[in-house]
Design a protein around this motif. Structure first.
Motif, PDB file in Angstrom:
ATOM      1  N   LEU A  68      -2.328   3.827   5.365  1.00  0.00           N
ATOM      2  CA  LEU A  68      -2.140   5.432   5.449  1.00  0.00           C
ATOM      3  C   LEU A  68      -1.877   5.544   6.937  1.00  0.00           C
ATOM      4  CD1 LEU A  68      -3.048   7.850   4.191  1.00  0.00           C
ATOM      5  CD2 LEU A  68      -5.428   7.464   4.808  1.00  0.00           C
ATOM      6  N   LYS A  72      -0.827  14.276  14.512  1.00  0.00           N
ATOM      7  CA  LYS A  72      -0.945  15.414  14.713  1.00  0.00           C
ATOM      8  C   LYS A  72       0.304  16.280  15.100  1.00  0.00           C
ATOM      9  CE  LYS A  72      -5.584  14.558  17.145  1.00  0.00           C
ATOM     10  NZ  LYS A  72      -5.963  14.444  18.511  1.00  0.00           N
ATOM     11  N   MET A  78       6.448  21.111  12.735  1.00  0.00           N
ATOM     12  CA  MET A  78       6.183  20.536  11.302  1.00  0.00           C
ATOM     13  C   MET A  78       7.222  20.340  10.307  1.00  0.00           C
ATOM     14  SD  MET A  78       3.805  19.119   9.487  1.00  0.00           S
ATOM     15  CE  MET A  78       2.095  19.782   9.550  1.00  0.00           C
ATOM     16  N   GLU A  79       8.182  21.160  10.305  1.00  0.00           N
ATOM     17  CA  GLU A  79       9.330  20.935   9.211  1.00  0.00           C
ATOM     18  C   GLU A  79      10.296  19.912   9.841  1.00  0.00           C
ATOM     19  OE1 GLU A  79       9.667  22.643   6.576  1.00  0.00           O
ATOM     20  OE2 GLU A  79       7.752  23.891   7.068  1.00  0.00           O
ATOM     21  N   VAL A  82       8.411  16.512   9.387  1.00  0.00           N
ATOM     22  CA  VAL A  82       8.529  16.428   7.798  1.00  0.00           C
ATOM     23  C   VAL A  82       9.676  15.770   7.443  1.00  0.00           C
ATOM     24  CG1 VAL A  82       8.337  17.215   5.467  1.00  0.00           C
ATOM     25  CG2 VAL A  82       6.590  17.753   7.185  1.00  0.00           C
ATOM     26  N   HIS A  93       3.976   9.110  -0.234  1.00  0.00           N
ATOM     27  CA  HIS A  93       2.898  10.233  -0.281  1.00  0.00           C
ATOM     28  C   HIS A  93       3.037  10.838   1.121  1.00  0.00           C
ATOM     29  CE1 HIS A  93       1.638   8.117  -3.897  1.00  0.00           C
ATOM     30  NE2 HIS A  93       1.190   9.368  -4.325  1.00  0.00           N
ATOM     31  N   ASN A  94       3.274  12.277   1.229  1.00  0.00           N
ATOM     32  CA  ASN A  94       3.091  12.783   2.359  1.00  0.00           C
ATOM     33  C   ASN A  94       2.508  14.318   2.275  1.00  0.00           C
ATOM     34  OD1 ASN A  94       3.549  13.740   4.851  1.00  0.00           O
ATOM     35  ND2 ASN A  94       5.843  13.714   4.681  1.00  0.00           N
ATOM     36  N   TYR A  95       1.387  14.635   2.843  1.00  0.00           N
ATOM     37  CA  TYR A  95       0.759  15.718   2.630  1.00  0.00           C
ATOM     38  C   TYR A  95       0.336  16.481   3.931  1.00  0.00           C
ATOM     39  CZ  TYR A  95      -0.449  14.864  -2.352  1.00  0.00           C
ATOM     40  OH  TYR A  95      -0.371  14.764  -3.679  1.00  0.00           O
ATOM     41  N   GLN A  96       0.621  17.565   3.979  1.00  0.00           N
ATOM     42  CA  GLN A  96      -0.234  18.451   5.124  1.00  0.00           C
ATOM     43  C   GLN A  96      -1.638  18.753   4.844  1.00  0.00           C
ATOM     44  OE1 GLN A  96       1.942  21.785   6.238  1.00  0.00           O
ATOM     45  NE2 GLN A  96       0.548  22.533   7.579  1.00  0.00           N
ATOM     46  N   ARG A  97      -2.313  18.415   5.801  1.00  0.00           N
ATOM     47  CA  ARG A  97      -4.001  18.692   5.359  1.00  0.00           C
ATOM     48  C   ARG A  97      -4.452  19.593   6.600  1.00  0.00           C
ATOM     49  NH1 ARG A  97      -5.649  16.046   1.375  1.00  0.00           N
ATOM     50  NH2 ARG A  97      -4.662  14.266   0.583  1.00  0.00           N
ATOM     51  N   GLU A  98      -5.668  19.929   6.245  1.00  0.00           N
ATOM     52  CA  GLU A  98      -6.279  20.889   7.247  1.00  0.00           C
ATOM     53  C   GLU A  98      -7.082  20.016   8.268  1.00  0.00           C
ATOM     54  OE1 GLU A  98      -8.703  23.424   4.754  1.00  0.00           O
ATOM     55  OE2 GLU A  98      -7.123  24.485   4.145  1.00  0.00           O
ATOM     56  N   HIS A  99      -6.482  19.955   9.376  1.00  0.00           N
ATOM     57  CA  HIS A  99      -7.189  18.837  10.284  1.00  0.00           C
ATOM     58  C   HIS A  99      -6.329  18.791  11.510  1.00  0.00           C
ATOM     59  CE1 HIS A  99      -9.004  15.333  12.096  1.00  0.00           C
ATOM     60  NE2 HIS A  99     -10.070  15.628  11.411  1.00  0.00           N
ATOM     61  N   PHE A 101      -5.499  16.128  12.801  1.00  0.00           N
ATOM     62  CA  PHE A 101      -4.420  15.130  12.412  1.00  0.00           C
ATOM     63  C   PHE A 101      -3.940  15.963  10.932  1.00  0.00           C
ATOM     64  CE2 PHE A 101      -6.464  11.788  14.912  1.00  0.00           C
ATOM     65  CZ  PHE A 101      -5.407  11.508  15.312  1.00  0.00           C
ATOM     66  N   LEU A 103      -0.796  15.682   9.437  1.00  0.00           N
ATOM     67  CA  LEU A 103       0.183  15.179   8.351  1.00  0.00           C
ATOM     68  C   LEU A 103      -0.178  13.746   7.974  1.00  0.00           C
ATOM     69  CD1 LEU A 103       2.886  15.968   7.119  1.00  0.00           C
ATOM     70  CD2 LEU A 103       4.036  14.835   8.875  1.00  0.00           C
ATOM     71  N   TRP A 104      -0.284  13.616   6.580  1.00  0.00           N
ATOM     72  CA  TRP A 104      -0.881  12.379   6.348  1.00  0.00           C
ATOM     73  C   TRP A 104       0.176  11.662   5.143  1.00  0.00           C
ATOM     74  CZ3 TRP A 104      -5.668  10.090   7.510  1.00  0.00           C
ATOM     75  CH2 TRP A 104      -6.396  10.582   8.340  1.00  0.00           C
TER      76      TRP A 104
END
Lengths: 147, 160
Positions: A68, A72, A78-79, A82, A93-99, A101, A103-104
């Motif tokens: 994983l 940051k 971001m675009e 990604v 798997h690629n997710y933007q998350r609220e943190h 960091f 992009l996960w």
């Protein structure tokens, strides 16, 4: 909208899919529905993307190497980031998350060497330090959804 | 006997997608120049020895209304990480629970859990309940809701 029959079908097909020559017959008997109807309905649910994938889920502790990763990424980058990350087939798997960091994603490769190479490339191409979080121990995995 | 390098290739294709047709394994076997029975034997062996965790269909949870998806991360002392991992892994709404290394100073958390729900409030309520029921208040944690999904799919093994 899912019908009661759809829910019954979807609850069944998420795991233990029969490994035999005629799997849909086995399922049709189990679910007590017509085989042709079952195949038709599953094709439709796949086409409308309710089913995102039909296949096997591989245990990455036994096959290949996986980890994983997180970055940051400043909002305005971001675009582009990604696009760059998703271009790698090894990213699954690629997710933007609220943190901080934000992009996960999971990176998987056949060998540790290839995995490290992809991670190093991602780090240098994005220009952001990459958090590398290999799995040490699974305590629970259950990705089937009870609808 | 299927050669080792071909096995990885088969697993790659199996994880990327099996066709929804009347005889899916026969169809796939053709692709690999295998007899259907050879492919079925290979898959059964891979399940038995744990290389394949699950055979089946993966649902698009967003589309099904499970839009609140939180990665809840915990900082648990190493001496109790197995115990807490087990507790968290047993919770009905926790779909994944993995231990991963800390990366100090940037990242302090060593247990990773996923909680899915139809609403954010529902996920947070589940989490509060888990914490209360198991007296987990003392462990620092963070909740990372997903904002956007950019990619979801099976792992791919790409030839170098």
């Amino acid at each position: 909208m899912l019908s009661e029959l759809d829910i019954k079908i979807l609850n069944r097909v998420q795991s233990d899919f029969p490994v035999c020559s005629d799997p849909f017959s086995v399922l049709a008997i189990e679910l007590d529905i017509d085989k042709a109807l079952l195949i038709k309905r599953l094709s439709e649910l796949q086409q409308d993307n309710t089913i995102s994938r039909f296949g096997c889920v591989i245990n990455h502790r036994k096959v290949g190497k996986s980890l994983l990763a997180a970055l940051k990424v400043p909002h305005e980058k971001m675009e582009d980031t990604v696009t760059l990350v998703n271009a790698y087939l090894e990213v699954n798997h690629n997710y933007q998350r609220e943190h901080a960091f934000n992009l996960w994603f999971v990176v998987t490769a056949a060998t540790q060497c290839r995995l490290d190479k992809v991670l190093d490339e991602l780090e240098s191409k994005t220009g952001f330090p990459l958090l590398r979080l290999p799995m040490l121990k699974p305590h629970h995995i259950n990705l089937a959804f009870d609808l | 006997m299927i050669p080792e390098e071909k096995k990885l290739n088969i697993l790659d294709v199996l994880s990327a997608g099996i066709p929804v047709v009347e005889y899916p394994y026969k169809e796939l076997a053709k692709q690999f120049n295998l007899q259907e029975s050879e492919l079925l034997g290979f898959i059964q062996d891979a399940i038995t020895d744990g290389k394949i965790k699950r055979m089946g269909m993966v649902l698009n949870h967003h589309k099904l209304g499970f839009v609140a998806n939180a990665m809840v991360v915990w900082d648990v002392p190493d001496c109790v990480v197995d115990k807490v991992g087990n507790i968290l892994g047993k919770q009905k709404c926790v779909t994944l629970c993995y231990q991963r290394p800390r990366q100090l100073p940037e990242w302090r958390y060593n247990l990773f859990t996923m909680i899915h729900g139809k609403k954010r409030q529902e996920v947070l309520a589940h989490l509060s309940q888990i914490i209360d029921n198991n007296a987990l208040h003392e462990y620092p944690r963070d909740v990372l809701f997903s904002v956007r999904k950019f990619k979801q799919g099976g792992a791919r093994y790409v030839n170098e």
